[in-house]
Design an enzyme around this catalytic site. Structure first.
Site, PDB file in Angstrom:
ATOM      1  N   LYS A 101       0.845  -1.203   0.000  1.00  0.00           N
ATOM      2  CA  LYS A 101       0.000   0.000   0.000  1.00  0.00           C
ATOM      3  C   LYS A 101       0.875   1.245   0.000  1.00  0.00           C
ATOM      4  O   LYS A 101       1.884   1.306   0.698  1.00  0.00           O
ATOM      5  CB  LYS A 101      -0.945  -0.003   1.203  1.00  0.00           C
ATOM      6  CG  LYS A 101      -2.038  -1.075   1.092  1.00  0.00           C
ATOM      7  CD  LYS A 101      -3.041  -0.958   2.210  1.00  0.00           C
ATOM      8  CE  LYS A 101      -3.985  -2.144   2.243  1.00  0.00           C
ATOM      9  NZ  LYS A 101      -5.098  -2.063   1.311  1.00  0.00           N
ATOM     10  N   GLU A 145     -12.929  -2.498   9.044  1.00  0.00           N
ATOM     11  CA  GLU A 145     -13.624  -2.835   7.796  1.00  0.00           C
ATOM     12  C   GLU A 145     -15.130  -2.791   8.022  1.00  0.00           C
ATOM     13  O   GLU A 145     -15.595  -3.030   9.141  1.00  0.00           O
ATOM     14  CB  GLU A 145     -13.247  -4.243   7.353  1.00  0.00           C
ATOM     15  CG  GLU A 145     -11.768  -4.428   7.077  1.00  0.00           C
ATOM     16  CD  GLU A 145     -11.499  -5.825   6.540  1.00  0.00           C
ATOM     17  OE1 GLU A 145     -11.465  -5.975   5.320  1.00  0.00           O
ATOM     18  OE2 GLU A 145     -11.355  -6.755   7.346  1.00  0.00           O
ATOM     19  N   HIS A 182      -0.916  -8.324   8.715  1.00  0.00           N
ATOM     20  CA  HIS A 182      -1.008  -6.902   8.370  1.00  0.00           C
ATOM     21  C   HIS A 182      -0.690  -5.966   9.543  1.00  0.00           C
ATOM     22  O   HIS A 182       0.131  -5.060   9.418  1.00  0.00           O
ATOM     23  CB  HIS A 182      -2.402  -6.568   7.840  1.00  0.00           C
ATOM     24  CG  HIS A 182      -2.858  -7.458   6.715  1.00  0.00           C
ATOM     25  ND1 HIS A 182      -1.995  -7.966   5.768  1.00  0.00           N
ATOM     26  CD2 HIS A 182      -4.086  -7.929   6.378  1.00  0.00           C
ATOM     27  CE1 HIS A 182      -2.675  -8.700   4.902  1.00  0.00           C
ATOM     28  NE2 HIS A 182      -3.937  -8.704   5.255  1.00  0.00           N
TER      29      HIS A 182
HETATM   30  C1  BG6 Z   1      -7.036  -9.854   3.797  1.00  0.00           C
HETATM   31  C2  BG6 Z   1      -7.927 -10.540   4.794  1.00  0.00           C
HETATM   32  O1  BG6 Z   1      -5.710 -10.263   3.973  1.00  0.00           O
HETATM   33  O2  BG6 Z   1      -7.124  -8.455   3.942  1.00  0.00           O
HETATM   34  C3  BG6 Z   1      -9.359 -10.064   4.648  1.00  0.00           C
HETATM   35  O3  BG6 Z   1      -7.868 -11.945   4.622  1.00  0.00           O
HETATM   36  C4  BG6 Z   1      -9.421  -8.565   4.687  1.00  0.00           C
HETATM   37  O4  BG6 Z   1     -10.190 -10.640   5.636  1.00  0.00           O
HETATM   38  C5  BG6 Z   1      -8.420  -7.936   3.716  1.00  0.00           C
HETATM   39  O5  BG6 Z   1     -10.734  -8.165   4.344  1.00  0.00           O
HETATM   40  C6  BG6 Z   1      -8.357  -6.426   3.899  1.00  0.00           C
HETATM   41  O6  BG6 Z   1      -7.577  -5.868   2.868  1.00  0.00           O
HETATM   42  P1  BG6 Z   1      -7.819  -4.377   2.359  1.00  0.00           P
HETATM   43  O7  BG6 Z   1      -6.724  -4.148   1.381  1.00  0.00           O
HETATM   44  O8  BG6 Z   1      -9.177  -4.338   1.782  1.00  0.00           O
HETATM   45  O9  BG6 Z   1      -7.706  -3.516   3.591  1.00  0.00           O
END
Ligand code: BG6
Length: 484
Positions: free
Chosen positions: A182, A216, A240
């Site tokens: 990112k 989210e 993450h």
């Molecule tokens: C993924 C997870 O690694 O990352 C998901 O398995 C999650 O559950 C996603 O929704 C979130 O990614 P981003 O880029 O949409 O923040």
């Protein structure tokens, strides 16, 4: 400012799981954008490999639909799309058998970078690595790209590392954590290490605490089977959020190169203290506002899997001793909002007297949406009426700062795939890092399992369970609001 695009070398990229969800949503659209921008050379090829046989034309039609769905109309045009689709091919392959491998080997060009993207179920990682090797498809320079989940605990991650290492060297293995791709996450390193301003203050003496939030709005969707066995701790925190923590907390690497950066991240993980049971909150969303609850989404009324985690972490090292790092992530929260907030301590003395309350200096690194960096500072409230202070943001939204001609922010996946072709592992996780991250996570999960504890319910669309707020209140702090 005009974006500089440096083309990568010609390559053959084989995507195992070439008709899967990730290929459709991210890999193919991302490659098309790189192609259109002139970064993917015209000779490069993408071979979608899947179990089911398919005509090349049908595969190209699949890719066209995917691109038309995912790429904004302003960023596509019929000529470049046609030329990109011509670069696509398809082979039917049995990941666990011998079918299709000879054909794939015959299709690979000599003298090109070979990359193999494992966008398949983790149980197939080992069999794929083995067959790539056994059938002579991978040469000594070939790269494999491995998607998460990378194991579900330290033992399985170690096993997986050993399996891959039997066929590929560490310098050939690219473990993806798409958060590292990112734009703002990389900008975090630029802000820290390309400016003199922040680094002198970047330690426990001046930083009160750090908050890392990845919120989210989506629920578990169609991924209930995978998610229910993983939970937020394995799905988000182990990879993450820990990666973000590493980039915030690490010492300056001596160079921006793969070994130096990953060595520093590993030291952070190793310096993490075990988390006290009272310093973790697990939550599970409950039906509200017309949205299903987690238990309905996974169709298991007894599931104790968490869709939310908040925790307080401490690092035992000279730089950070005494500065807590609060991590929080969850699904079905009130907004999609990911950010890192570094809150600095108060100045030692107020020359303006007690009446003028301090508001903190906070550096907010906004990952998504509205990527940018903000620094909250105190100024005098404008106008007459004496010296009254007010807290305002110094705002640098990337879209504004770079202007209309600025570079489009590339999606994390497309950037990372180009790094694979360039042979740059800086933004990929090394095997020892992944194992060390599990070593920190495993005891936390084991403790819940031992206690048989259930997660705290929170309403879908809320900011998470009340207990998460209390985790901060106890320390006289509060979470920043989850704002879109
Ligand atoms: C993924 C997870 O690694 O990352 C998901 O398995 C999650 O559950 C996603 O929704 C979130 O990614 P981003 O880029 O949409 O923040």
């Amino acid at each position: 400012m005009v974006a500089r695009v440096i083309p990568v070398e010609p390559f053959d990229l084989v995507v195992f799981g070439g008709t899967g969800d990730l290929a459709r949503r991210k890999i193919l659209p991302g490659l098309y954008r790189r192609f259109r921008d002139g970064q993917m050379p015209a000779e490069a090829r993408v071979i979608g490999a899947a179990r089911r046989a398919m005509e090349t034309d049908s595969y190209r039609a699949f890719a066209r639909d995917a691109i038309e769905e995912e790429v904004a109309p302003a960023r596509r045009d019929p000529d470049s799309l046609g030329a990109f689709l011509d670069r696509l091919d398809h082979v039917a392959i049995d990941a666990e058998g011998d079918e299709g491998w000879a054909e794939l080997a015959a299709r690979m060009h000599p003298d090109r970078v070979r990359a193999f993207y494992f966008s398949v179920a983790p149980r197939l990682f080992g069999p794929l690595a083995e067959r790539l090797h056994a059938h002579g498809v991978a040469d000594a320079e070939a790269r494999i790209v491995v998607e998460k989940p990378f194991g579900q605990d330290q033992a399985s991650a170690r096993q997986l590392n050993a399996t891959l290492a039997a066929h590929f060297g560490e310098s050939q293995i690219y473990r993806i954590d798409h958060y590292l791709g990112k734009e703002t996450v990389q900008n975090l390193m630029a802000v820290r290490f390309a400016n003199i301003l922040f680094e002198p203050l970047w330690n426990a003496q001046f930083v009160d605490h750090v908050q890392i939030t990845v919120a989210e709005t989506v629920g578990v969707g169609g991924r209930g089977g995978y998610y229910d066995a993983a939970g937020a701790m394995r799905d988000m925190v182990q990879n993450h959020l820990m990666q973000l923590l590493c980039l915030i907390a690490m010492e300056p690497p001596h160079r921006f190169d793969p070994q130096a950066v990953r060595d520093e991240k590993l030291k952070v993980i190793r310096a993490l203290d075990p988390v006290a049971p009272g310093d973790i909150v697990r939550g599970q969303y409950a039906a509200a506002g017309g949205m299903n609850g987690y238990l309905q989404d996974v169709a298991d009324p007894d599931s104790r899997t968490e869709s939310f985690v908040a925790l307080k972490a401490h690092l035992s090292n000279w730089r950070w001793k005494g500065t807590p790092f609060y991590l929080r992530t969850g699904k079905r929260l009130r907004a999609r909002s990911s950010e890192i907030a570094v809150t600095f301590r108060e100045p030692p003395h107020s020359i303006f007297g007690e009446a003028e309350r301090w508001a903190e200096n906070v550096l907010i690194i906004r990952l998504q949406p509205n990527e940018g960096i903000k620094l909250r500072v105190m100024i005098k409230e404008p106008g007459p009426g004496g010296m009254r202070l007010v807290n305002v943001p110094l705002d640098m939204s990337f879209a504004e700062a770079l202007g209309e001609n600025g570079a489009e922010i590339p999606d994390a996946y497309e950037r990372l795939i180009m790094d694979v072709i360039r042979g740059n592992q800086t933004l990929f996780m090394r095997g020892d890092e992944v194992e060390a991250a599990w070593a920190w996570i495993d005891p936390l999960i084991a403790a819940w399992e031992e206690r048989g504890s259930s997660p705290q319910p929170y309403e879908a669309g809320s900011s998470g369970p009340e207990e998460a707020a209390i985790l901060m209140h106890r320390d006289g702090r509060r979470w920043r609001g989850i704002e879109p």
